[in-house]
Enzyme design. Structure first.
Site, mmCIF file in Angstrom:
data_model
loop_
_atom_site.group_PDB
_atom_site.id
_atom_site.type_symbol
_atom_site.label_atom_id
_atom_site.label_comp_id
_atom_site.label_asym_id
_atom_site.label_seq_id
_atom_site.Cartn_x
_atom_site.Cartn_y
_atom_site.Cartn_z
ATOM 1 N N ALA A 136 9.084 141.533 95.858
ATOM 2 C CA ALA A 136 8.113 142.489 95.318
ATOM 3 C C ALA A 136 8.565 142.981 93.947
ATOM 4 C CB ALA A 136 7.955 143.671 96.269
ATOM 5 N N ASP A 137 7.606 143.275 93.090
ATOM 6 C CA ASP A 137 7.922 143.884 91.800
ATOM 7 C C ASP A 137 7.377 145.316 91.781
ATOM 8 O OD1 ASP A 137 5.149 143.683 91.356
ATOM 9 O OD2 ASP A 137 5.344 141.957 90.027
ATOM 10 N N TRP A 138 7.530 145.991 90.646
ATOM 11 C CA TRP A 138 7.115 147.401 90.540
ATOM 12 C C TRP A 138 5.624 147.565 90.830
ATOM 13 C CZ3 TRP A 138 9.112 151.923 90.964
ATOM 14 C CH2 TRP A 138 8.422 153.044 90.524
#
Length: 87
Positions: free
Chosen positions: A41-43
C-alpha cells in the site's frame, strides 16, 4: 447512538475494505500483514482506506492517527477503542 459491535464484526468489515482496496489474494492477507511493507500500500491507499473505515464505522479518523492503521489487527484495535469511547 452508535451500535454496539464486536471486534470480530469489525475485523470482517475491515478485512473486506482492505481486500477491495488493495486487490490482493485473500489467502495472502493475514491480520498482522502490514499494509505498506507486506501488501504494498502507498499513502493514497492508506488515506482511501481511512476514509472508508471512517464512513463504514461512523468515526472521525484524524490525519495524525493514520500511522496507527498499519494492519488489519491494529486497525481493528483502533476502531474498537474509538467506538468504546464514543468517538
Amino acid at each position: 447512538m452508535r451500535e454496539s459491535i464486536s471486534k470480530e464484526n469489525i475485523r470482517e468489515r475491515v478485512r473486506d475494505i482492505v481486500l477491495n482496496d488493495l486487490d490482493e489474494d485473500p489467502s495472502q492477507i493475514r491480520d498482522d500483514s502490514l499494509f505498506v511493507d507486506d501488501l504494498g500500500a502507498d499513502w493514497i491507499d492508506l488515506t482511501e482506506m481511512a476514509v472508508e473505515f471512517s464512513d463504514e464505522f461512523d468515526l472521525d479518523i484524524q490525519e495524525e492517527d493514520l500511522n496507527k492503521l498499519v494492519s488489519i489487527e491494529k486497525t481493528v484495535d483502533y476502531i474498537y477503542e474509538k467506538m468504546q469511547k464514543g468517538r
